[in-house]
Write a protein that holds these residues in place. Structure first.
Motif, PDB file in Angstrom:
ATOM      1  N   PRO A 125       1.918  -6.936  -0.898  1.00 58.99           N
ATOM      2  CA  PRO A 125       1.339  -8.350  -1.810  1.00 58.99           C
ATOM      3  C   PRO A 125       1.582  -6.747  -3.072  1.00 58.99           C
ATOM      4  CG  PRO A 125       0.450  -8.094  -0.550  1.00 58.99           C
ATOM      5  CD  PRO A 125       0.946  -7.694   0.627  1.00 58.99           C
ATOM      6  N   LEU A 126       1.259  -7.625  -4.829  1.00 57.97           N
ATOM      7  CA  LEU A 126       1.122  -6.945  -5.713  1.00 57.97           C
ATOM      8  C   LEU A 126      -0.511  -6.839  -6.537  1.00 57.97           C
ATOM      9  CD1 LEU A 126       4.833  -6.330  -7.146  1.00 57.97           C
ATOM     10  CD2 LEU A 126       3.325  -4.937  -5.874  1.00 57.97           C
ATOM     11  N   HIS A 127      -0.491  -8.384  -6.379  1.00 60.87           N
ATOM     12  CA  HIS A 127      -1.426  -8.968  -7.050  1.00 60.87           C
ATOM     13  C   HIS A 127      -2.662  -8.006  -6.758  1.00 60.87           C
ATOM     14  CE1 HIS A 127      -3.877 -10.345  -3.184  1.00 60.87           C
ATOM     15  NE2 HIS A 127      -2.525 -10.503  -2.585  1.00 60.87           N
ATOM     16  N   GLY A 128      -3.515  -7.704  -8.061  1.00 58.80           N
ATOM     17  CA  GLY A 128      -4.601  -6.408  -8.051  1.00 58.80           C
ATOM     18  C   GLY A 128      -4.613  -5.260  -8.126  1.00 58.80           C
ATOM     19  N   PHE A 129      -2.685  -4.748  -7.644  1.00 60.93           N
ATOM     20  CA  PHE A 129      -2.121  -3.157  -7.960  1.00 60.93           C
ATOM     21  C   PHE A 129      -1.935  -3.335  -9.476  1.00 60.93           C
ATOM     22  CE2 PHE A 129      -2.086  -3.827  -3.005  1.00 60.93           C
ATOM     23  CZ  PHE A 129      -3.013  -2.346  -2.851  1.00 60.93           C
ATOM     24  N   ASN A 130      -2.728  -1.910  -9.967  1.00 54.40           N
ATOM     25  CA  ASN A 130      -1.767  -1.031 -11.262  1.00 54.40           C
ATOM     26  C   ASN A 130      -0.571  -0.765 -10.594  1.00 54.40           C
ATOM     27  OD1 ASN A 130      -0.808   0.802 -12.257  1.00 54.40           O
ATOM     28  ND2 ASN A 130      -2.090   1.004 -13.829  1.00 54.40           N
ATOM     29  N   THR A 131       1.172  -0.837 -10.498  1.00 55.52           N
ATOM     30  CA  THR A 131       1.610  -0.317  -9.275  1.00 55.52           C
ATOM     31  C   THR A 131       2.293   0.675 -10.459  1.00 55.52           C
ATOM     32  OG1 THR A 131       3.567  -1.937 -11.470  1.00 55.52           O
ATOM     33  CG2 THR A 131       2.600  -3.144 -10.097  1.00 55.52           C
ATOM     34  N   ASP A 132       1.715   0.798 -11.738  1.00 56.78           N
ATOM     35  CA  ASP A 132       2.627   2.631 -11.301  1.00 56.78           C
ATOM     36  C   ASP A 132       1.466   3.721 -10.816  1.00 56.78           C
ATOM     37  OD1 ASP A 132       4.449   1.974 -13.783  1.00 56.78           O
ATOM     38  OD2 ASP A 132       2.823   2.207 -15.486  1.00 56.78           O
ATOM     39  N   ALA A 133       0.567   3.592 -10.181  1.00 52.45           N
ATOM     40  CA  ALA A 133      -0.473   3.503  -9.923  1.00 52.45           C
ATOM     41  C   ALA A 133      -0.066   3.898  -8.150  1.00 52.45           C
ATOM     42  CB  ALA A 133      -2.029   3.258  -9.525  1.00 52.45           C
ATOM     43  N   LEU A 134       0.243   2.697  -7.664  1.00 51.61           N
ATOM     44  CA  LEU A 134       0.443   2.130  -6.427  1.00 51.61           C
ATOM     45  C   LEU A 134       1.757   2.807  -6.570  1.00 51.61           C
ATOM     46  CD1 LEU A 134       0.936   0.445  -4.136  1.00 51.61           C
ATOM     47  CD2 LEU A 134       1.601  -1.634  -5.202  1.00 51.61           C
ATOM     48  N   SER A 135       3.166   2.512  -6.974  1.00 51.55           N
ATOM     49  CA  SER A 135       4.214   3.607  -6.615  1.00 51.55           C
ATOM     50  C   SER A 135       3.633   5.259  -6.471  1.00 51.55           C
ATOM     51  CB  SER A 135       5.261   3.343  -7.843  1.00 51.55           C
ATOM     52  OG  SER A 135       6.334   4.420  -8.087  1.00 51.55           O
ATOM     53  N   GLY A 136       3.122   5.565  -7.974  1.00 50.06           N
ATOM     54  CA  GLY A 136       2.607   7.296  -7.201  1.00 50.06           C
ATOM     55  C   GLY A 136       2.169   7.387  -5.284  1.00 50.06           C
ATOM     56  N   VAL A 137       1.030   6.608  -5.375  1.00 48.77           N
ATOM     57  CA  VAL A 137       0.638   6.686  -3.855  1.00 48.77           C
ATOM     58  C   VAL A 137       1.956   6.464  -2.744  1.00 48.77           C
ATOM     59  CG1 VAL A 137      -1.345   5.742  -2.309  1.00 48.77           C
ATOM     60  CG2 VAL A 137      -1.696   6.127  -4.923  1.00 48.77           C
ATOM     61  N   LEU A 138       2.331   5.554  -3.166  1.00 51.54           N
ATOM     62  CA  LEU A 138       3.699   5.317  -1.857  1.00 51.54           C
ATOM     63  C   LEU A 138       3.925   6.784  -1.970  1.00 51.54           C
ATOM     64  CD1 LEU A 138       4.613   1.534  -2.523  1.00 51.54           C
ATOM     65  CD2 LEU A 138       3.212   2.735  -0.861  1.00 51.54           C
ATOM     66  N   GLN A 139       5.173   7.064  -2.774  1.00 47.20           N
ATOM     67  CA  GLN A 139       6.035   8.461  -2.881  1.00 47.20           C
ATOM     68  C   GLN A 139       4.956   9.403  -1.841  1.00 47.20           C
ATOM     69  OE1 GLN A 139       8.468   8.538  -3.432  1.00 47.20           O
ATOM     70  NE2 GLN A 139       8.943   6.477  -4.402  1.00 47.20           N
ATOM     71  N   LEU A 140       3.604   9.381  -2.156  1.00 50.76           N
ATOM     72  CA  LEU A 140       2.636  10.992  -2.166  1.00 50.76           C
ATOM     73  C   LEU A 140       2.863  10.299  -0.434  1.00 50.76           C
ATOM     74  CD1 LEU A 140      -0.202  10.576  -4.206  1.00 50.76           C
ATOM     75  CD2 LEU A 140       1.368  13.450  -3.773  1.00 50.76           C
TER      76      LEU A 140
END
Length: 280
Positions: free
Chosen positions: A10-25
């Motif tokens: 679920p995306l609520h509360g996330f900055n999606t740009d930052a979230l995408s970066g973490v997932l890639q790492l």
């Protein structure tokens, strides 16, 4: 065997740009936008339970309101997830004669002091460097007879060690209700005396004051509550912080010195540090 896992996030509360970066790492193989409120994250089939724990911990850093139970893992191997835990969560000897063990396995050392943690997917197992730093420093502190607050208690590991070291009273607080449920479950497994686990933040402690405060929490959470922590600790009390990156050391030192603490020592494991303070 599945070639990949699907993590419904679920995306609520996330900055999606930052979230995408973490997932890639963390080795994400792809992301599907299932809706405006949810992503499906694809992880490699070699992903282990500890990999998932580390990922969910990092997501918790990114979004403090994120609840691990909201992330649903799917895939052919998901039905065998408990078996995967049994392969990857083995007894750990972080310091001295203390062993952190899952309920299904104990070390061969008959004299070992056991602390049992049932991971239940991902609530903290003691394998992370920040927890190891906390456990090592706690073994050098005088905890007997002390009033202790474990702030951001997670699975309860630090609270349990304080109890085993004869602390007079212990409160464990976490904003995640699932963590509190897991901590209470682990309390029963360890058959320790009662620890008061509460859902909430530092304000949940009310006007209570403590001799020792343990906080294995990220700096962006510790930053706005420095003065609240000082109000909650007795003069001369000990504060032990971890969950901090090496590059955050100077900022933490400036902030907590200004809040009324004296830095006694700093320890490091890889990119993580712990800092021990005295309230002055």
């Amino acid at each position: 065997m599945s070639d990949y896992f699907e993590l419904n996030l679920p995306l609520h509360g996330f900055n999606t740009d930052a979230l995408s970066g973490v997932l890639q790492l963390f080795g994400c193989n792809g992301i599907m936008e299932a809706s405006e409120q949810e992503w499906v994250v694809y992880l490699d089939g070699t992903t282990t339970p500890l990999d998932v724990e580390n990922l969910l911990d990092r997501l918790k850093q990114l979004n403090p309101n994120f609840r691990r139970s909201e992330a649903v893992l799917n895939g052919q191997k998901a039905k065998d997830w408990n078996a995967e835990w049994k392969k990857h969560f083995v007894p750990l000897n972080p310091v001295g004669n203390l062993w952190i063990c899952p309920p299904w396995e104990k070390p061969d050392n008959a004299d070992a002091e056991l602390l049992i943690i049932d991971p239940q997917m991902a609530f903290g197992t003691g394998h992370h460097e920040t927890t190891a730093l906390m456990l090592e420093r706690m073994e050098s502190m005088e905890l007997a007879g002390k009033e202790v607050l474990d702030l951001g208690c997670g699975s309860g590991i630090l609270a349990f060690l304080a109890c085993m070291r004869n602390a007079a009273r212990i409160i464990g607080i976490d904003i995640d209700p699932d963590s509190i449920d897991n901590a209470r479950h682990n309390l029963r497994l360890n058959k320790l005396k009662d620890i008061d686990f509460r859902t909430g933040d530092i304000n949940t402690a009310g006007s209570e004051r403590f001799d020792v405060i343990l906080a294995n929490i990220q700096f962006f959470i510790l930053k706005p509550i420095a003065n609240d922590i000082r109000k909650a600790i007795n003069d001369g009390g000990q504060l032990l912080l971890s969950g901090l990156l090496v590059e955050e050391e100077k900022a933490v030192e400036e902030l907590y010195s200004a809040a009324g603490f004296r830095l006694d020592r700093t320890d490091r494991k890889k990119e993580w540090i712990s800092m021990q303070w005295t309230a002055v």
